[in-house]
Design a protein around this motif. Structure first.
Motif, short mmCIF file in Angstrom:
data_model
loop_
_atom_site.label_atom_id
_atom_site.label_comp_id
_atom_site.label_asym_id
_atom_site.label_seq_id
_atom_site.Cartn_x
_atom_site.Cartn_y
_atom_site.Cartn_z
N ALA A 176 44.57 42.77 50.61
CA ALA A 176 43.23 43.02 50.77
C ALA A 176 42.81 44.31 49.95
N LYS A 177 43.53 45.31 50.48
CA LYS A 177 42.90 46.72 49.74
C LYS A 177 43.44 46.66 48.27
N LYS A 178 44.26 46.17 47.99
CA LYS A 178 44.61 46.26 46.54
C LYS A 178 43.69 45.16 45.67
N TYR A 179 43.06 44.42 46.22
CA TYR A 179 41.88 43.59 45.54
C TYR A 179 40.57 44.62 45.37
N ALA A 180 40.31 45.39 46.19
CA ALA A 180 39.42 46.54 46.18
C ALA A 180 38.13 45.80 45.92
N ILE A 181 37.98 44.74 46.59
CA ILE A 181 36.41 43.91 46.66
C ILE A 181 35.55 44.76 47.57
N GLY B 262 33.72 47.22 45.29
CA GLY B 262 33.19 47.11 44.16
C GLY B 262 34.13 47.00 43.00
N GLY B 263 35.34 47.08 43.28
CA GLY B 263 36.29 47.27 42.00
C GLY B 263 37.18 45.96 41.80
N PHE B 264 36.41 44.73 42.03
CA PHE B 264 37.41 43.52 41.74
C PHE B 264 37.04 43.20 40.45
N GLY B 265 37.81 43.68 39.38
CA GLY B 265 37.83 43.43 38.18
C GLY B 265 39.17 42.78 37.69
N GLY B 266 39.28 42.63 36.50
CA GLY B 266 40.56 41.90 35.76
C GLY B 266 41.65 42.07 36.39
N LEU C 233 33.29 33.95 44.54
CA LEU C 233 32.69 34.69 45.69
C LEU C 233 33.30 36.28 46.02
N ALA C 234 34.59 36.07 45.71
CA ALA C 234 34.93 37.68 45.84
C ALA C 234 34.20 38.58 44.81
N PHE C 235 34.05 38.20 43.49
CA PHE C 235 33.62 39.01 42.38
C PHE C 235 32.12 39.23 42.91
N GLY C 236 31.40 38.26 43.29
CA GLY C 236 29.93 38.33 43.49
C GLY C 236 29.65 39.35 44.71
N TYR C 237 30.56 39.00 45.83
CA TYR C 237 30.62 40.04 47.06
C TYR C 237 30.65 41.44 46.60
N SER C 238 31.84 41.73 45.46
CA SER C 238 32.04 42.97 45.36
C SER C 238 31.05 43.81 44.57
N LYS C 239 30.06 43.05 43.73
CA LYS C 239 29.32 43.55 42.92
C LYS C 239 28.05 43.77 43.76
N VAL C 240 27.98 42.95 44.90
CA VAL C 240 26.69 43.32 45.94
C VAL C 240 26.92 44.51 46.56
#
Length: 186
Positions: free
Chosen positions: A98-103, A106-110, A169-176
């Motif tokens: 979970a920490k490595k995904y950085a969701i 706001g860091g859920f990038g490539g 879902l993860a990308f959208g939540y990260s951006k929010v």
């Protein structure tokens, strides 16, 4: 005022409750694959992966275990434990990173999206191709050829839905989270 650790525990408990409730509610939202009995494309797999990726391994495990067991009991009348535990295992495995995904940051990038999908593919394979069939054989004395076919189909359908919907879902939540974090700083 609550300490940071007690806020974290409260947040985990709330996430488990909400995640399990959504998981249960989505139990009947599925598209049967047709060629292998009792297997379907299930939206709840993406929700489990998302919650595990955001809230970690404890939440992922608990949501998979509680959500699947309650969903089976409410909608099917009995709990098929050999399929409950693999969902818990899948939630745990995705949540470990979970920490490595950085969701939350706001860091859920490539790179994080790639990691999330590599982990979910491995998690689905371990949960559904290894764990579920073996438990089916040990607990319910099911025929090996049937349960391994079901396991492979479950793994493939889950990894597809998680790759698409779970990632979105993860990308959208990260951006929010990024927007809400930047609004707080202003």
């Amino acid at each position: 005022m609550a300490s940071k650790s007690s806020k974290s525990v409260i947040r985990q408990v709330v996430a488990i409750g909400i995640g399990a409730a959504i998981f249960v509610a989505l139990t009947t939202v599925q598209i049967p694959v047709g060629f292998v009995p009792n297997t379907a494309l299930q939206v709840r797999a993406a929700v489990l992966a998302f919650f595990a990726a955001v809230f970690g391994p404890v939440a992922g495990f608990a949501i998979g275990l509680i959500g699947h067991a309650l969903g089976d009991a409410l909608f099917y009348g009995s709990v098929w434990w050999s399929w409950v535990f693999p969902d818990a295992v899948f939630g745990l495995l995705v949540g470990l990173f979970a920490k490595k995904y950085a969701i939350e940051n706001g860091g859920f990038g490539g790179k994080q999206i790639a990691l999330f999908n590599v982990v979910q593919v491995i998690g689905n394979a371990l949960a559904w191709i290894a764990c579920a069939p073996v438990l089916d054989i040990l607990i319910y004395k099911e025929p090996a050829n049937k349960v391994f076919a079901q396991g492979v189909v479950a793994a493939v359908t889950n990894l597809i839905i998680v790759a698409i919907l779970g990632t979105l879902l993860a990308f959208g939540y990260s951006k929010v989270k990024t927007k809400s974090g930047s609004l707080k700083e202003e």
